[in-house]
Design an enzyme around this catalytic site. Sequence first.
Site, PDB file in Angstrom:
ATOM      1  N   ARG A  97     106.237 -12.426  33.508  1.00 51.96           N
ATOM      2  CA  ARG A  97     107.293 -12.357  34.161  1.00 51.96           C
ATOM      3  C   ARG A  97     107.720 -10.995  34.565  1.00 51.96           C
ATOM      4  O   ARG A  97     108.007 -10.723  36.016  1.00 51.96           O
ATOM      5  CB  ARG A  97     108.723 -12.637  33.243  1.00 51.96           C
ATOM      6  CG  ARG A  97     109.841 -12.790  33.949  1.00 51.96           C
ATOM      7  CD  ARG A  97     111.006 -13.319  33.080  1.00 51.96           C
ATOM      8  NE  ARG A  97     111.355 -12.276  32.202  1.00 51.96           N
ATOM      9  CZ  ARG A  97     112.036 -12.643  31.150  1.00 51.96           C
ATOM     10  NH1 ARG A  97     112.532 -13.742  30.862  1.00 51.96           N
ATOM     11  NH2 ARG A  97     112.530 -11.719  30.131  1.00 51.96           N
ATOM     12  N   ARG A 132     117.607   9.674  52.046  1.00 50.16           N
ATOM     13  CA  ARG A 132     118.007   8.192  51.549  1.00 50.16           C
ATOM     14  C   ARG A 132     117.699   7.437  52.776  1.00 50.16           C
ATOM     15  O   ARG A 132     118.362   7.470  53.820  1.00 50.16           O
ATOM     16  CB  ARG A 132     119.483   8.469  51.094  1.00 50.16           C
ATOM     17  CG  ARG A 132     119.982   7.035  50.592  1.00 50.16           C
ATOM     18  CD  ARG A 132     121.208   7.322  50.164  1.00 50.16           C
ATOM     19  NE  ARG A 132     122.013   6.040  49.799  1.00 50.16           N
ATOM     20  CZ  ARG A 132     122.363   5.219  50.624  1.00 50.16           C
ATOM     21  NH1 ARG A 132     122.321   5.282  51.851  1.00 50.16           N
ATOM     22  NH2 ARG A 132     122.743   3.860  50.243  1.00 50.16           N
ATOM     23  N   HIS A 163     117.190   2.851  53.578  1.00 50.83           N
ATOM     24  CA  HIS A 163     117.002   1.576  52.970  1.00 50.83           C
ATOM     25  C   HIS A 163     115.589   1.145  52.706  1.00 50.83           C
ATOM     26  O   HIS A 163     115.282   0.564  51.652  1.00 50.83           O
ATOM     27  CB  HIS A 163     117.811   0.766  53.689  1.00 50.83           C
ATOM     28  CG  HIS A 163     119.139   0.592  53.524  1.00 50.83           C
ATOM     29  ND1 HIS A 163     120.158   1.710  53.349  1.00 50.83           N
ATOM     30  CD2 HIS A 163     120.085  -0.128  53.107  1.00 50.83           C
ATOM     31  CE1 HIS A 163     121.328   1.526  53.284  1.00 50.83           C
ATOM     32  NE2 HIS A 163     121.120   0.135  52.709  1.00 50.83           N
ATOM     33  N   LYS A 188     114.051 -10.445  37.563  1.00 49.26           N
ATOM     34  CA  LYS A 188     114.597  -9.405  36.506  1.00 49.26           C
ATOM     35  C   LYS A 188     114.805  -8.317  37.331  1.00 49.26           C
ATOM     36  O   LYS A 188     114.301  -7.260  36.866  1.00 49.26           O
ATOM     37  CB  LYS A 188     113.852  -9.290  35.353  1.00 49.26           C
ATOM     38  CG  LYS A 188     114.885  -9.148  34.221  1.00 49.26           C
ATOM     39  CD  LYS A 188     114.034  -9.596  32.624  1.00 49.26           C
ATOM     40  CE  LYS A 188     114.508  -9.227  31.579  1.00 49.26           C
ATOM     41  NZ  LYS A 188     115.928  -9.612  31.061  1.00 49.26           N
ATOM     42  N   GLU A 197     123.463 -20.633  33.643  1.00 50.71           N
ATOM     43  CA  GLU A 197     123.164 -19.733  32.554  1.00 50.71           C
ATOM     44  C   GLU A 197     124.031 -18.728  32.288  1.00 50.71           C
ATOM     45  O   GLU A 197     125.077 -18.672  32.963  1.00 50.71           O
ATOM     46  CB  GLU A 197     121.891 -18.994  33.097  1.00 50.71           C
ATOM     47  CG  GLU A 197     121.693 -18.191  34.055  1.00 50.71           C
ATOM     48  CD  GLU A 197     120.530 -17.155  34.254  1.00 50.71           C
ATOM     49  OE1 GLU A 197     119.747 -17.154  33.504  1.00 50.71           O
ATOM     50  OE2 GLU A 197     120.263 -16.769  35.452  1.00 50.71           O
ATOM     51  N   LEU A 208     117.100 -17.281  35.623  1.00 47.92           N
ATOM     52  CA  LEU A 208     116.107 -16.190  35.095  1.00 47.92           C
ATOM     53  C   LEU A 208     115.059 -17.311  34.124  1.00 47.92           C
ATOM     54  O   LEU A 208     115.816 -18.038  33.468  1.00 47.92           O
ATOM     55  CB  LEU A 208     116.493 -15.180  34.321  1.00 47.92           C
ATOM     56  CG  LEU A 208     115.264 -14.082  33.840  1.00 47.92           C
ATOM     57  CD1 LEU A 208     115.028 -12.979  35.002  1.00 47.92           C
ATOM     58  CD2 LEU A 208     115.711 -13.306  32.483  1.00 47.92           C
TER      59      LEU A 208
HETATM   60  N1  PLP Z   1     119.175 -15.420  31.770  1.00 42.57           N
HETATM   61  C1  PLP Z   1     119.604 -13.916  32.187  1.00 42.57           C
HETATM   62  C2  PLP Z   1     120.406 -13.891  33.101  1.00 42.57           C
HETATM   63  C3  PLP Z   1     119.008 -12.739  31.301  1.00 42.57           C
HETATM   64  O1  PLP Z   1     119.457 -11.541  31.596  1.00 42.57           O
HETATM   65  C4  PLP Z   1     118.387 -12.991  30.197  1.00 42.57           C
HETATM   66  C5  PLP Z   1     118.066 -11.952  29.411  1.00 42.57           C
HETATM   67  O2  PLP Z   1     118.119 -10.576  29.593  1.00 42.57           O
HETATM   68  C6  PLP Z   1     117.889 -14.493  29.888  1.00 42.57           C
HETATM   69  C7  PLP Z   1     118.419 -15.591  30.919  1.00 42.57           C
HETATM   70  C8  PLP Z   1     117.129 -14.661  28.651  1.00 42.57           C
HETATM   71  O3  PLP Z   1     115.532 -14.357  28.720  1.00 42.57           O
HETATM   72  P1  PLP Z   1     114.785 -14.236  27.611  1.00 42.57           P
HETATM   73  O4  PLP Z   1     114.790 -15.345  26.690  1.00 42.57           O
HETATM   74  O5  PLP Z   1     113.599 -13.839  28.637  1.00 42.57           O
HETATM   75  O6  PLP Z   1     115.211 -12.930  26.855  1.00 42.57           O
END
Ligand code: PLP
Length: 288
Positions: free
Chosen positions: A50, A100, A102, A147, A179, A203
Amino acid sequence: MIVYFNGQFSELDDVRVSPFDRGFLYADGIYEVIRTYYGRLFRYADHLERFKASLEAIKINYAETDLLESNIYKLFELNKFENPNISVYIQVTRGVSYPRRHYFPTGNVSPTVFISASTIENDKHVITNGIKAILEEDTRWTRCNIKSISLLPAILANQHAVEEGAGEAIMIRDGYLMEGSHTNFWGVKNGELWTAPLSNLILPGVTRTVIIEVCRKAGIPVIEQAIDKNSLDDFDEFFVTGTTTEVKPVTQIGNKIIGRGKPGELPVKFMKLILNMLKAKPGFKNFT
Ligand code: PLP
């Protein structure tokens, strides 16, 4: 606390980050959180995958991912941890560049790399009470599978949860529970487990992958479909999952008490199955 910063292990207080770091200016970077059980990194390969996918998605060229694992264990050693439950934070930004602008820096700008590790205190992996969750409009961008360190909507949602005496905010997009602000979200209906499908809107949680594996082995059907906010009454229990959250029952959503307001059986069962599947077993001494 000893941390890793740009190739060096040093005392936290000795680390200096430029205000022109693109992480500081633009949140132009990504991160990863990994934990240990019994002193060993849990599902390292999944986290690495990831991490690499996030780097690739935002086009940061960080070539030293092969050294990551050994640097993390070195960090444990240098910090002389005696507790085998450790949370590791890794952040990579696009580096320092001025003036700076973008667009990406031109020329040879190295990414800024930071790793810290801290012990997880009072971690007994025992689920006693459930948490309350609130429902929050999902104001995040449409690339939640990355992430990214740009976490403002998640921070505001989680702060709102805290202000409401809740442990998590569940993000709602187009009427569906996607989520949590920092967890994946699950519901149980007639013995089937529901969770939002993998897409650019959530995520891909490593714990989520583990739970699905555990369910396959245990013969529990998993429906990868997001739960409609109007169908909460059809569900028997809910829980959230994450690396440091582990498996946490949700016994209240907003003002609605779920079931009898007590954690269901599945979260405890899942935690046991997860702990059982660990290759490394108790017997950890310390990292020194
Ligand atoms: N969803 C989000 C938005 C997150 O930030 C996280 C973890 O930080 C998760 C789900 C869970 O992911 P993991 O099980 O890999 O920690």
